[in-house]
Every structure is written in C-alpha cells, then in structure tokens.
Design an enzyme around this catalytic site. Structure first.
Site, PDB file in Angstrom:
ATOM      1  N   TYR A 133      -6.671   8.495   0.692  1.00  0.00           N
ATOM      2  CA  TYR A 133      -6.975   9.135   1.965  1.00  0.00           C
ATOM      3  C   TYR A 133      -5.839  10.097   2.325  1.00  0.00           C
ATOM      4  CZ  TYR A 133      -3.761   5.713   4.057  1.00  0.00           C
ATOM      5  OH  TYR A 133      -2.658   4.968   4.372  1.00  0.00           O
TER       6      TYR A 133
ATOM      7  N   ASP B 244     -28.267 -23.168  15.148  1.00  0.00           N
ATOM      8  CA  ASP B 244     -29.507 -23.940  15.155  1.00  0.00           C
ATOM      9  C   ASP B 244     -29.316 -25.084  14.180  1.00  0.00           C
ATOM     10  OD1 ASP B 244     -29.684 -22.290  12.856  1.00  0.00           O
ATOM     11  OD2 ASP B 244     -31.872 -22.388  12.889  1.00  0.00           O
TER      12      ASP B 244
ATOM     13  N   HIS C 250       0.854  -1.185   0.000  1.00  0.00           N
ATOM     14  CA  HIS C 250       0.000   0.000   0.000  1.00  0.00           C
ATOM     15  C   HIS C 250       0.893   1.239   0.000  1.00  0.00           C
ATOM     16  CE1 HIS C 250      -2.962   2.917   1.186  1.00  0.00           C
ATOM     17  NE2 HIS C 250      -2.395   3.110   2.350  1.00  0.00           N
TER      18      HIS C 250
END
Length: 864
Positions: free
Chosen positions: A288, A591, A233
């Site tokens: 960003y 379940d 990155h």
C-alpha cells in the site's frame, strides 16, 4: 495535551494503554458519562511508542467482515469530528483506491463494491486504468486493469487523533498518566480490584486492556491466555520526489512535532504530514502507498511473516527507540520472500506501479509491529474469568473508533451499539476462543497465517489447510478418515464437510444438483447435495460433537434456566424445548434447546464453531453461586440419526419403543443402543424424523459404528456440514452467527413463537417496550423482518454478504445473511432481513452477486 504526573489512588475505570484504542475507549466512555476514567501508559503521550505512533494511518473502510466495515465507517465519523492540535480536522478524506493487476483481482474488486453496498459504505465505484491515473497521476496505467474507489476512505495520524481524543476525554474528567508501566492487575474472588503500576497502585472497578502487542504479557500474569500475536510489518518513505515537489511541507511548526520527534526521531518530519491524494493499495503484491508531502510512503506485507516472541518485547528505551519498532530488514524488501508471491520482490513491484519511486533512496524505513488475532478480527469484551476485566485488542487505527464505541456501550449499557443501533460482535468477542488457541504455539502460527493472507484473495469458506490442524478430534475421527471425509477445521475440531465415499450417490441424485461457477463452487462438492437428498429420502448420520453443550446443575437450576430463556421453561424430566436467550436490549443472544435430564439437572445445546463459547460465557456470567454450569462439549460425543428410515434403524439396535406415542417429538429418554448408554433427544436440525444421541466420549466411536452397520440396508449414509447447511436452510432453521444474532429481536427473526411474555427473562423489558432500548419492541413496528428468498433461476447459487435491492433500484434494502442451494426445493435459498413492506411472501427483489443482478422472490417459510 496536559497529563498528570501522579498515579491516583482510585478510579472507576483504568485503561491500560494510551494508543489509538485506549484513547478512543476513554473518549467514548466519558462521552457516555463516565468521569472517573484513568488511562496509563509506559510511554509519553500522545506519542506512546506503540503502533499508533509509527502507523501511516491509512483507512480503507471496505472489508468482507461486516464488523470491520462498520467499525471503520464509524471511526471515520469520529475522526472527522476531531480537531487536531493545529486546528485542522484530524481526518483526511482523500479517498482510497485499490488497483488490480490480474483478472482475479478485478473480480475481487467487484466483490468490494458489493460488500460496500451491503454494509452501507458510501458510493463505491469501479474505475478504469485511466480513471485511476486521473486521481493518482504517478501510477503506471499499463500495470493495472482497473481499480476500486471509495470516496470517503482516507487517512488519520494516530498521534494527532490520540491527542485530540485525549484532550476531549480530559475535558470530561478523564486523567492520563504517562511514563507509567503497568506491572500487574490485582484480583479477589474472581473480581478485578486494582492495577499495579511502577509508580503506584490504582484501585479500580473496571480495567480495560488496550495494549495490543503487549497484551499477551499482561494476560499471562492473570492466567488469561489471549491469542493476540505481534507481527512485524515493513514501512518505508522515499527521499523527496521531483514529481511531488509542489506538495512539500515543513511540518516542524506543528504543535505535536517536538513530542513526536522525541519518540520517532527524524522520520516525524514525514509521518506527521498527511497525504494530498487518494491512498493506494496494490493487493496483488501485498503493498500500500500514501504520500508524505513530497515523499511516497510504501507499506509492505509482501514478505515472509515475522513474529517476535511477546516475552521479548520491551518498552521505549532511554535512547528514544520505540518498543513497537524493530530494525528494517532490507532482505524482505529486496527479495521475494512471501510464500504466495515467490516471483517478484516488493521493491520491484513498487517501482513498477509507481515509476517515480524507481531507484530512489528509502529515506526512512522500519519494521513496525501490530497485533493479529486468529480470525483477523478485534478481541473485545468482558473476560469470562474475571468480573471487571475488559479487552480492546488486535485493533487498528482504521477500526479503533468503532470498536471503542461498541465496547463503551457494552460496558455502560450491557449491549454493544453503533449509532444507537445494536451491533453483533460475536466474532470479535474475547470469549470466543478455545483452550488450544491460548497456547503460544497456536497464536504464533495462526498470527503469522493471518498476516500472510491479509491481502490475498480469500474465499469465504477458506480454512487453514496446514498450520495447526488435527488439534481436536471427535471420537469418530478415524471413521471419518476411513470414509474419505473432506475435513475442515472448525474451532480446532476436524469436521467433515462431505464424504468422498458417498460419491456413488451422484448416480442417483446428480441430476438434481446444478453445477456452480468457479468462485461459487470453490470449497464445494456436488456430494453435499447428494448427501442432503439421501437424508430426505433414506437416512443420514451426522457427527455433531463440536456443537457446544452445557450442563446446568443445582437446586435453583430450574429458576435460573427460566431467567435465561424466553420460553416457558416449566419442564418435566425428559422434556425438550427450543427457546432463545436474549440480551438486555432484546436482541437474540442464542437459540438453544434445553432438556431437563433430572430433577435439578438440565442440558443446554447451542451453536458450535467459534461463537458457541460466547454462549457458555454468557450463561456462566449470569449463573447464581448455587448453580454449577459445566461445559460438557468435549466429554459428550454427539450424533444425529435422521431421515424417514431413522426409526427403523434405531429399532434394530435398541429395545426402546420409538413410536410417536411412546417417544414424542421434543422429548428425551436415556437407554442403551446395544451396550452403549445414550441420552436420546427426539429432535433433528435437518427437519426430518430423527434422534440426537449423546454418550460419554469414550463410547462415541462404537456408537457410530453400530448405527452405520444397522443402517446399511436402510440407505443410511454419513453426511457433512455442507449437507446439513442445505437441509437446515430449506427447513427454515436459523443458524446463530449467520442469519440470527443480537441485532435481531425474536419477532424480527420470525421466532416470536419462542417467547412467552408471561415469564420473566433477560431482555423482557426491552421486548415489552420498556425503558431498556431494543432494536424494536415486539409490540411495536420492527425496523426489518426476516425474509426467506429463492432465486428465480433455479440453476444458480450465490454466497452470502451481498446486497439486496428492489427491482431496478440501487438503494440497498438489506444483505444476504446466509445462502445455500436447497436440493429438495430445487432452488438456491437465501435468508435476509428487509423493511417489513418488502418482506411479504411474493415480493420480488434482486441480489447483486459477482457483478450480476439475480432476480429472487420472498417465499413463505418453511420451504420444506
């Protein structure tokens, strides 16, 4: 930070990795009372050289996955309570702004508000371009349409936080050992016994792998194939900007500066400086931003994914180079290489949004690495293969505090919790993965895919369309292809969502199927509704091979089954029973249906998709030595023939008496369908007359063909998962992992009837109000109660994960767990959990969805 130079001979818990995750785990474990914790790392401390050292530390809390928002919110609280080495609060609550350059992104930001309200993030807001620039003056308002503002977002330095966390952990007895590479983990009889380091061996009861990008290397030595992928990155920091001159800071007198500089070099002069204004995201360009004094930091996901081979990753070298940092690739900053953004280079996008950065030198720049997982969520929990081995992986600074708290309570009390409340982490569980996901071929490609989409506008139903497809095929796969099935990848299985061959059903049922708007109707076909209605009126055949199936065998199998299950499991051979498994805190762990197929043999059927493997691991974890638990998911083909005509269809291909008297509901028989051996269960998840049919996989395709041929004159059609979800939700059947999970007790989930308190089972003490804490004792006042809602506007459909309010109120009561149009009831059905006073049938509520408030009413269930 005072560390030790020697490796202790023994510790109760050894944490491998002293980055932000390892330090958080040590902090939380010692906070819970463990004082024999040792943390080892190959690098110096607190600047280990991992991603925590180079990360800019921005913390945007809002995400659609509930777990990520919960982890981030808790992390913010943890970091806000920490005092850095300089005496200041570790967390910089600057606020966070995400901007939109397109109308689609503005719609996305509205969803951000709705997810924030659903998950409890404070005061989410939509801003106009002018309001954005009031908080971020260097943003060009002409480049954006608006923004999403979260006031409590902010930034924390990984190094500052690691130091503060470690100091507090050491005050409570933990030891930190730097410059010590872990070479192996020793095991004996399936249990962890010791950690082998280059400087000595540490005997241990528990070992936590918090190594992120190095996780795969150590896992492979243990034969545990962890699908944790390192990805590169880009991060850069500009030269000093005149527009930020007033924010210039000399950080060289910070107590951690010298240590930081020794590992990170000169860029420590920028990285250690916190932002003085809101952090910023431009997701339309996968970028960003945050300030570093008088410099702007620019982070870019806006490039073709770069995935290094984990086996090539080293540690910090003697020249001070970080093992988690590779050389900056200018090409990826200066050219448009992202597969989904081919028209604009990252540098161009940055300079457009922040003109002050235009033409400025990028003073510091590098490709830093972090870890991705196949679903973008952390990899947490106890590893099935070894008692005492835990993972805390694929976790960022943003989420590390919350993830560590959940893991620490899991280790100490057997149940993940945040803020004292149970938290479901099924989609983060290390045991969720299937065998193929452990291959480097898969992890590499899907890790890259997760990197590619990290800032894309992703629909909640999106599935991989190209990479790593056609891995697992049910025996009916080629039949599905011939019938033009829309196949989606679920846990590697190619599963039909609907069948284009059923398009002719729209002529009969189309007027009962409302259109959907563009977003809600993405990854949807009206054929789903036609298939569901045909099941209700005629019959349907559904491939359920991918549902997880276990066989439990042994002389003590019956006693073991009873200890797992909440219902009375005193079954005769051939009996089938619906029941629950609870965890120690009384939360619903699964379940299931249990069938006694022979004297000492039981078949357990449970949820499929990625969460089903967690149930298999749970059952195996609790099984005694003399009971064998076999995963028979792949060895048994499974399908259900259901609908009013199901008996007629099956009667044409078998001589077995299928009448109610001879073959009652919730019973099982073994017989032949023509020449195919089957185990048939008189149950149906669609809520119609039906039989689930199980046969060895090699017979599956033939059985499917036999049934389709026999059912043609009775209106039998294949149907996909889309129709199944509509059928089950209007019948009130729960789907584990969506509207049923460990945050709910049986009574809260409306399943108290599946609990027999005269039997003994895991979680009984909690449900009885004993010492073990539960979400709510079954005999006490529940915190929330399941509620079945229908939208008052019968032409509308919504998607899950949106907030629920009292009419005209803005205080969130709960959120939509699952939602689908109920074609038989003529309305969209949603399941949620609300305060008991709002869960009574007839109560009016409102759901915020795509910017509009939809009126809904709590209904008596089941609707069908």
């Amino acid at each position: 930070m005072k560390t030790t130079d020697s490796v202790p001979e023994r510790a109760g818990t050894v944490i491998v990795g002293a980055g932000i995750v390892g330090c958080n785990v040590a902090y939380q474990l010692t906070k819970l009372g463990r004082d024999d914790v040792v943390v080892v790392d190959q690098g110096p401390m607190p600047t280990t050289g991992g991603s925590s050292t180079h990360a800019p530390g921005i913390m945007f809390q809002t995400a659609e996955p509930k777990e990520l928002s919960q982890f981030a919110d808790y992390s913010r609280q943890v970091y806000s309570d920490l005092e850095g080495a300089d005496g200041q609060q570790a967390y910089n609550e600057t606020g966070g702004i995400e901007v939109a350059r397109t109308e689609d992104r503005m719609d996305f930001l509205q969803r951000r508000v709705e997810h924030a309200k659903a998950w409890g993030i404070d005061d989410p807001q939509i801003l106009s371009p002018e309001e954005v620039t009031e908080k971020l003056p260097l943003v060009d308002a002409d480049e954006i349409l608006g923004g999403y503002y979260s006031p409590t977002d902010g930034q924390v330095s990984g190094v500052v936080a690691c130091d503060a966390l470690a100091r507090e952990a050491m005050e409570r007895g933990a030891e930190f050992v730097p410059h010590t590479r872990t070479e192996d983990v020793e095991t004996e009889n399936g249990e962890i016994t010791a950690v082998v380091t280059e400087n000595g061996t540490i005997e241990a009861d528990d070992v936590v792998l918090a190594t992120n990008i190095w996780a795969r290397q150590l896992g492979e030595r243990l034969g545990v194939h962890l699908p944790v992928t390192p990805v590169e990155h880009q991060y850069t920091m500009t030269e000093s900007l005149d527009e930020l001159a007033d924010a210039a800071v000399d950080i060289t007198d910070h107590p951690l500066f010298e240590n930081y500089e020794n590992v990170s070099g000169e860029k420590a002069t920028r990285l250690l400086v916190g932002p003085d204004r809101p952090i910023l995201r431009d997701q339309d360009n996968a970028m960003y931003f945050r300030t570093h004094g008088d410099s702007y930091g620019i982070g870019s996901y806006n490039h073709d994914p770069i995935v290094p081979d984990p086996q090539d990753l080293g540690g910090n070298d003697p020249d001070g180079e970080q093992g988690s940092v590779h050389e900056f690739t200018d090409y990826h900053m200066d050219n448009a290489t992202h597969p989904d953004r081919p028209d604009k280079a990252p540098r161009q996008a940055s300079d457009e949004l922040l003109p002050a950065t235009g033409g400025k030198d990028l003073e510091f720049k590098y490709n830093g690495m972090f870890a991705e997982s196949p679903n973008g969520l952390p990899v947490l929990g106890p590893v099935e293969e070894y008692d005492g081995l835990w993972t805390a992986l694929a976790t960022w600074v943003t989420h590390a505090g919350g993830a560590a708290r959940a893991l620490a309570t899991w280790m100490e009390h057997g149940v993940p919790k945040l803020d004292g409340e149970p938290m479901d982490v099924a989609h983060c569980d290390v045991n969720r993965f299937d065998d193929h996901e452990g291959s480097w071929d898969f992890a590499r490609d899907i890790g890259a895919e997760e990197y590619r989409i990290v800032y894309n506008i992703m629909h909640p139903k999106w599935v991989w369309t190209e990479n790593q497809r056609d891995i697992r095929r049910t025996p009916m796969y080629h039949s599905h292809k011939e019938l033009d099935a829309e196949l989606w990848a679920e846990a590697g299985w190619e599963e039909p969502q609907w069948f284009e061959s059923n398009a002719d059903l729209l002529a009969e049922y189309g007027d009962q199927i409302p259109d959907r708007d563009e977003w809600t109707g993405t990854y949807w076909s009206p054929i789903e509704g036609a298939e569901a209605l045909n099941v209700r009126e005629n019959a349907g055949l559904h491939d359920m091979t991918s549902f997880n199936k276990m066989e439990v065998v042994g002389a003590d199998a019956g006693e073991f089954i009873q200890s797992l299950c909440t219902n009375d499991m005193d079954l005769a051979v051939g009996d089938v029973k619906y029941t629950l498994m609870c965890n120690e805190a009384g939360g619903v762990r699964a379940d299931i249906t249990v069938t006694r197929t022979d004297e000492n043999r039981y078949l357990i059927l449970t949820t499929g998709r990625e969460v089903g493997n967690n149930h298999i691991a749970w059952v195996r974890e609790h099984s005694p030595d003399d009971v064998v638990v076999n995963d028979v998911t792949s060895s048994l083909a499974a399908m259900v023939c259901t609908g009013p005509n199901a008996r007629k269809i099956l009667s044409e291909v078998t001589d077995v008496d299928l009448s109610d008297d001879a073959f009652p509901f919730f019973t099982s028989q073994q017989f032949f369908v023509k020449n195919v051996p089957v185990t048939a269960l008189r149950v149906s998840y669609a809520g119609e007359l039906g039989w689930e049919l199980y046969t060895p996989s090699e017979y599956g395709e033939r059985l499917w063909e036999i049934l389709l041929d026999a059912g043609e004159e009775h209106g039998l059609r294949p149907y996909g998962n889309g129709a199944l979800n509509a059928l089950r939700i209007e019948k009130g059947f729960r789907l584990w992992g969506e509207d049923l999970h460990t945050e709910h007790t049986p009574s809260e989930a409306g399943l108290g009837w599946a609990v027999d308190m005269d039997t003994d089972f895991i979680g009984k003490e909690a449900l009885a109000g004993g010492e073990t804490p539960a979400a709510a004792a079954d005999g006490g006042e529940p915190r929330h109660q399941v509620a079945c809602l229908t939208l008052d506007d019968t032409d509308e459909t919504i998607l899950p994960h949106r907030p629920v309010f009292a009419p005209g109120d803005d205080d969130t009561l709960g959120y939509v767990h699952s939602a689908e149009y109920g074609y038989s009831v003529g309305a969209c059905v949603a399941y949620t959990y609300l305060p008991p006073e709002f869960a009574a049938p007839g109560t009016d509520v409102e759901i915020l969805y795509e910017g509009d408030r939809y009126e809904a009413t709590v209904r008596e269930e089941p609707l069908v």
